[in-house]
Design an enzyme around this catalytic site. Structure first.
Site, short mmCIF file in Angstrom:
data_model
loop_
_atom_site.label_atom_id
_atom_site.label_comp_id
_atom_site.label_asym_id
_atom_site.label_seq_id
_atom_site.Cartn_x
_atom_site.Cartn_y
_atom_site.Cartn_z
N GLY A 146 104.12 -42.69 -23.33
CA GLY A 146 105.14 -42.95 -22.19
C GLY A 146 105.19 -42.45 -21.03
CB SER A 147 107.99 -41.43 -18.66
OG SER A 147 108.32 -42.76 -18.51
CB THR A 148 105.48 -37.32 -21.48
OG1 THR A 148 104.77 -38.06 -22.48
CG2 THR A 148 106.89 -37.03 -22.11
#
Length: 583
Positions: A292-294
């Site tokens: 995801g957003s990492t």
């Protein structure tokens, strides 16, 4: 007086001989053979007695001084006789023992010497209630000369078995692997089985070394204090959010050494019996996930390092992004043009996708490869999974990978990649050994300018973005949240997410990276029902940093007094101009 004359046949007296000559002749003639026989027999008997006494004396000396007492008929080729322990200790970086070997006694039997198999089995079950009576009885009734009954008895159990007085029961000395801290470091250290052979973790990787050099400990980069803190805080998060699993990692940013690596659920390697596959599974290295957003950390660094974007540039995210039949939307869309820092702190999927497309798929793939995200990790564990990514790197793949979907990597790979973007731009392979920390080669992956910009953005995400719950007073935490929907039977499932947060402290001079991931967390009153990384994982990272900061000797900073507070970079953030510290 009658005179007797000499009769014919009588011996004549020879002048000069003793008058008893005739008697002496008669003694030799009559008893010579019997006396000689007796004398020879006495001499022979005395000689044989002397030889026997000498042989017995020598044998007693040999037994007393040189022979090792061994159980009769005991044959076990797996147990070696050597000086010192049979397997080397494993210690943490401070010398705390994580695994060691102890001499124990194991019980076996020669069924041919057992007087009554039924009676012996019943009496043994009374002093060792954990054994299976039917199994023991079957073994004692066999026609073999060697059967195991129980391995690694305690001294009290040995005394109880001896008190039974059963001649068919015997003991064999063996080495037992013991883990003083139980499950605390089990997925890193691993465990050894009954025959003292490594079965998982570092016990398996360095099996030959541990056996060949039993007096030379294997020293890990793990700090047991950090490991304990991470394990305890993850366990606390599991009680609150009830995920199916969790991962916690603490990484030394400068050396690549892992100070803590936790995968839950876990198990106690000291306990015998079968172990469920779910607890054996090391989620930190063997699990691969769409993070995801990492992953937006990589996309942003790539755009800055290639010159495609600067911190003053931006992208229009007012409308969903359509690529063929795919539509990319934001979780909480701002519905306007966003600067690069705004895309980062608001975690815009549309902005990250457009940024990745502006760089291009070929450069993106090459950039991720430099960060070790497209190959197996080189960490010293046998439980390592290969990352998963598309063979054909199309525009839709470039876009979705830009915000952490369509590619799956292990948590330890993610941590090593992010560490390289904030330590000045050098990638180092993550390691579990102190000796490899010192020899860990560094490869430049981004410029020093890009690395400084990423530290600024990570700090901004905590002070103004989704990572505010990870803030710790005095430690200037930087970080990035991640919330990824998991794939279900009908595609991505919003009800099942992977929540994570990667934190760095102190961001002005990074020492440690702290990562926490919760697999399918459940909402709680404390999080207002939210399951995103900012609500579930970020607070865990904050608590870990608050505890290990003082252990590391890092003094909390007084805001506004440090040299790195000199403002050099100005960016637009939600309509305001923000001056970033020169991290």
């Amino acid at each position: 007086m009658k005179k007797f004359g000499r009769r014919r046949g009588d011996p004549q007296c020879v002048p000069g001989q003793n008058g008893h000559s005739s008697a002496q002749v008669r003694l030799h003639g009559a008893h010579k053979s019997s006396i000689e026989i007796v004398r020879r027999r006495l001499l022979l008997g005395a000689g044989l007695f002397t030889v026997a006494f000498f042989v017995l004396s020598m044998r007693l000396v040999e037994v007393a001084l040189f022979n090792e007492v061994r159980p009769s008929n005991a044959v076990n080729e797996e147990v070696e006789t050597r000086d010192g322990p049979a397997r080397a200790d494993i210690t943490d970086r401070n010398g705390v023992i994580l695994a060691t070997s102890l001499a124990t006694r194991s019980l076996y039997a020669d069924p041919q010497d057992v007087r009554s198999s039924a009676s012996a089995a019943a009496r043994l079950a009374e002093v060792l209630p954990e054994i299976d009576l039917k199994t023991v009885m079957a073994r004692l009734s066999s026609d073999k000369r060697f059967v195991w009954l129980k391995r690694h008895l305690t001294p009290r159990q040995v005394a109880a078995v001896n008190a039974l007085g059963e001649p068919g029961f015997r003991f064999l000395e063996e080495q037992r692997r013991v883990y003083p801290h139980g499950s605390l470091v089990v997925h890193a250290v691993g465990y050894a089985k009954l025959d003292n052979r490594g079965l998982s973790g570092l016990e398996r990787t360095y099996d030959k070394r541990l056996l060949s050099h039993p007096n030379k400990p294997l020293t890990l980069s793990i700090d047991l204090r950090f490991q304990h803190v991470m394990h305890e805080e993850l366990a606390r998060a599991i009680l609150l959010h009830h995920p199916v699993g969790a991962v916690g990692i603490i990484l030394d940013i400068a050396s690549g050494g892992l100070r803590a690596i936790v995968s839950l659920p876990d198990f106690n390697p000291n306990e015998s019996g079968s172990v469920d596959q779910d607890v054996l599974f090391n989620r930190a290295t063997l699990g691969t996930y769409e993070m995801g957003s990492t992953f937006k950390v990589f996309t942003t660094a790539m755009a800055l390092d290639t010159g495609v974007a600067t911190l003053q540039d931006g992208f229009d995210v007012s409308e969903p992004l359509r690529l063929a039949r795919h539509v990319i939307r934001d979780f909480h869309g701002e519905g306007r043009w966003l600067s690069v820092p705004e895309i980062f702190i608001h975690s815009s999927n549309i902005g990250a996708a457009k940024m990745a497309l502006a760089v291009g798929g070929d450069i993106q793939r090459e950039f991720l490869a430099r960060l070790g995200l497209l190959d197996r990790s080189q960490i010293e564990l046998p439980e390592i999974a290969a990352p998963r990514y598309p063979k054909q790197w199309k525009d839709i793949n470039t876009a979705t990978i830009g915000f952490g979907h369509g590619i799956a990597v292990s948590p330890v790979q993610l941590c090593a990649g992010i560490a390289s973007l904030i330590n000045g731009g050098f990638w180092r392979s993550p390691t579990l050994l102190v000796e490899n920390e010192k020899l860990n080669p560094a490869e430049r992956v981004v410029s020093r300018v890009t690395s400084r910009a990423m530290r600024q953005l990570l700090r901004l995400a905590v002070t103004h973005g989704t990572g505010q719950n990870a803030e710790v007073a005095g430690y200037r935490v930087g970080g990035k949240t991640g919330t990824a929907e998991k794939v279900g039977p009908k595609g991505y499932d919003r009800s099942r997410v992977l929540s994570s947060f990667v934190g760095v402290f102190p961001i002005s001079a990074p020492r440690y990276l702290v990562f926490v991931m919760l697999d399918e967390p459940k909402g709680a009153p404390a999080t207002h029902g939210y399951v995103t990384g900012g609500w579930t994982a970020a607070p865990v990272v904050g608590r870990v940093i608050a505890r290990i900061g003082p252990m590391s000797g890092i003094a909390p900073a007084v805001e506004g007094t440090a040299k790195d507070e000199f403002s050099t970079t100005v960016v637009k953030l939600d309509g305001d101009e923000i001056r970033l510290a020169a991290y």
